[in-house]
Structures are given as C-alpha cells and as structure tokens.
Enzyme design. Structure first.
Site, short mmCIF file in Angstrom:
data_model
loop_
_atom_site.label_atom_id
_atom_site.label_comp_id
_atom_site.label_asym_id
_atom_site.label_seq_id
_atom_site.Cartn_x
_atom_site.Cartn_y
_atom_site.Cartn_z
N LYS A 54 0.89 -1.12 -0.05
CA LYS A 54 0.16 0.00 -0.05
C LYS A 54 0.87 1.27 0.10
O LYS A 54 0.64 2.25 -0.54
CB LYS A 54 -0.85 0.04 1.30
CG LYS A 54 -1.84 -0.85 1.10
CD LYS A 54 -2.77 -1.23 2.49
CE LYS A 54 -4.02 -2.23 2.30
NZ LYS A 54 -4.58 -2.52 3.68
N GLN A 98 -3.97 -0.98 9.87
CA GLN A 98 -4.16 -2.51 9.31
C GLN A 98 -4.58 -3.46 10.33
O GLN A 98 -4.24 -3.41 11.37
CB GLN A 98 -2.52 -2.65 9.08
CG GLN A 98 -2.50 -3.99 8.30
CD GLN A 98 -3.38 -4.17 6.55
OE1 GLN A 98 -3.30 -3.36 6.10
NE2 GLN A 98 -4.03 -5.07 6.61
N ASP A 121 -10.40 3.38 4.65
CA ASP A 121 -11.25 2.21 4.52
C ASP A 121 -12.52 2.03 4.43
O ASP A 121 -13.22 1.01 4.34
CB ASP A 121 -10.35 1.24 5.78
CG ASP A 121 -9.48 0.58 5.18
OD1 ASP A 121 -9.16 0.23 4.06
OD2 ASP A 121 -8.42 0.08 6.01
#
Ligand code: NAP
Length: 289
Positions: A54, A98, A121
């Site tokens: 990412k 994460q 997200d």
C-alpha cells in the site's frame, strides 16, 4: 463459449494512473502532496506485506506515505491517542489502521476513533451509515473495486438480479448497498441460506465473498452471468478464490480470476479514496468528504 476473463490488474493500473494524474493536479492547490498514514501494529507477516504494498503504491501515485509502526504491546488507549494525532495532522488526508490488531485491542474502538473524513477504508460507523443511506462518504475499497470491475466489463447493474455470497461489514454488506444504489435487485446470502445454489442461479451478477474455496460451482451459475470472485484462500494449490474457476468460466459470460481479479483493485481504490479525502479537504478547508 468460454467467459471473458476480466483483467483486474489492467483495470487497477488504469485507476492508479487516473489517481496519479489527479494527484498532480491537486498538489498545487493543497500546497503539499496528499498524505496517507498507515499504522501497522504487531508482527503479522501478511499484514506487513499488505502495508508495504500500500505504501509503495501510494508513493507511485504521488501520495506521501506517513508510516507508524508502534510496538505490538501498545495499549488500546495509546493506539487511539496515535489515531487522534493523525486525525488532527494537517499533512494527513487518509488513515489506514491495518487489521487484525493484537488481542489486547478492540478493533471497533480504534476504528470508531478515526475521523470519518480520513476513513479511507470506509469502516467507521459514520461511513457505513452514509453508505447504507445512499449518501456520499468514503466507501470500503474492496466492494468499490468490484463496482469498478463491473463498469470496466460494461456491466450496468441497473435492473439486474445481483446475488452476493457473504455479509461481512468489509465486503458483503457495503457491496449490497453499492449495488442497490446502482439500481440492482440485491440478495445477500450467508452461511444460513438454505439452498445457496437456487439463489445463486437467479443472478445476472454473482459475487462470491465467503472465503470458502470452490463454494460456487458451475451448476450454481446462470448461463451468461457475470461472476466476481472476491475470495482469497491460501491452499496447498496456492491462492484460490471461492469460485470453481475452470468449470464456471464455461457457463459465465464474464468472470474474474484469482489472483489478478479483485485483489489488485483493493489497493487502487485505497489510493482513489485518499485522493477523494484530500480533494474534500482542499475544497472545503474542513475534513468532510
Ligand atoms: P468473513 O468476514 O469471514 O465473512 C464471510 C461471509 O461468508 C460470512 O457472511 C459468512 O456467513 C459467509 N459464508 C461463509 N461460508 C459460507 C457458505 N458455505 N455459504 C454461504 N455463505 C457463507 O470474510 P470477508 O472478510 O468478507 O472476506 C471474504 C473473502 O474475501 C475471504 O476469502 C477474504 O480473504 C476475501 N477478501 C479479499 C479481498 C481482496 O482484496 N481481494 C479483500 C477482503 C476480503 P455468516 O455471516 O453466516 O457467517
């Protein structure tokens, strides 16, 4: 006739290039590159690879990567304090924590501490609520990637029967809202659905997101249907999806492979979300999307 195989790598590369060009345009207005903060806690090797990928993709798109890697023993309180610092930072447009997090931390509490304007997200209750109400907000990356793949394949969900196998907050539920927003008739299946095959056979668009190898077999697919395989399962035969690809491709009209289908789209849509969050900040001077 064998199905058209939808090339997720190629579509993802197009999205990333589009983001790169828009980042170039936005930078003078922002007076700095857009910033994506990543937070990696603990030593899960898969998570470390995801975050590395990412960060690399961000930098390639001209998005500044701001990385934090607190000690795996960090308390929930301290992690939330870090998130709040990132919420307040002028240089940060998007924040990605994460998952999974170590056992001592409740992931929901951490997600809820994120500024919804930086929630790239799309996991905060605010983002989920806006999506469920059909209002603008940041949308989870994987379901957004599925929609982009359908667009690229020329499949308009309007008026179609869409069936999703899986009802997670990460994939199934947000995807149901997106497909509904695109005027499909949507059915969401799960582990308690009695006759999965019967429901799946109704689908013009069938999305498998259950995490079960070869759950979707050829007899469950209507001839000519578009089949999107979100599943990512590590088996002795390597990485496989939820769809029996070889058999289903003889029935479907279009199908995504695993790997090389939905997978590459997730990072591409993360970059698109970061750009969107940065644009919203530049436009309004606030953090609303
Ligand atoms: P999850 O949270 O485990 O949810 C799985 C869903 O599938 C649940 O709703 C479950 O039903 C349902 N399900 C499980 N077995 C089933 C069966 N036999 N019949 C019908 N439904 C069944 O998983 P997730 O996070 O949504 O992920 C799903 C898959 O997508 C995984 O393989 C994951 O690795 C993959 N994934 C890929 C990407 C990507 O970038 N490509 C991103 C995210 C996820 P219940 O609710 O009743 O338990």
């Amino acid at each position: 006739m064998s199905a058209t195989v939808i090339d997720g790598k190629a579509v993802a590369a197009e999205v990333r290039e589009r983001v790169r060009l828009d980042v170039e345009k936005l930078e003078p207005e922002l007076g700095r590159p857009p910033g994506l903060a990543t937070v990696l806690v603990g030593d899960d090797p898969a998570s470390a690879i995801y975050v590395r990928n990412k960060r690399k993709a961000s930098e390639e798109a001209g998005i500044r990567s701001i990385h934090h890697e607190p000690d795996g023993g960090i308390s929930q309180e301290d992690l939330i304090e870090l998130v709040e610092q990132l919420n307040d930072s002028e240089e940060v447009d998007g924040i990605l924590v994460q998952l999974p997090l170590p056992d001592q931390i409740d992931p929901d509490a951490v997600i809820e501490s994120l500024d919804p304007g930086k929630d790239v997200d799309g996991l905060t209750p605010t983002s989920a609520g806006l999506l469920a109400r059909g209002q603008p907000g940041l949308v989870p990356c994987t379901p957004q990637g599925v929609m982009e793949l359908l667009r690229s394949a020329g499949v308009d969900p309007a008026g179609k029967e869409a069936v999703i196998v899986g009802r997670s907050t990460l994939v199934g539920r947000p995807l149901a809202s997106l497909l509904l927003g695109a005027d499909a008739t949507v059915t969401t299946c799960h582990s308690k659905t009695p006759d999965l095959g019967e429901v799946c056979r109704r689908a013009d668009i069938l999305v498998a997101a259950a995490g079960r190898p070869a759950l979707v077999t050829a007899d469950m697919v209507r001839e000519g249907a578009t089949v999107i395989d979100v599943g990512t399962n590590r088996t002795d035969d390597g990485l496989v999806g939820d769809v029996d690809f070889e058999a289903v491709k003889e029935v479907a009209g279009a199908i995504t492979p695993v790997p090389g289908g939905v997978g590459p789209m997730t990072i591409a849509m993360l970059l698109a979300n970061t750009l969107r969050a940065a644009e919203a900040r530049a436009r309004s001077g606030t953090q609303r999307v």
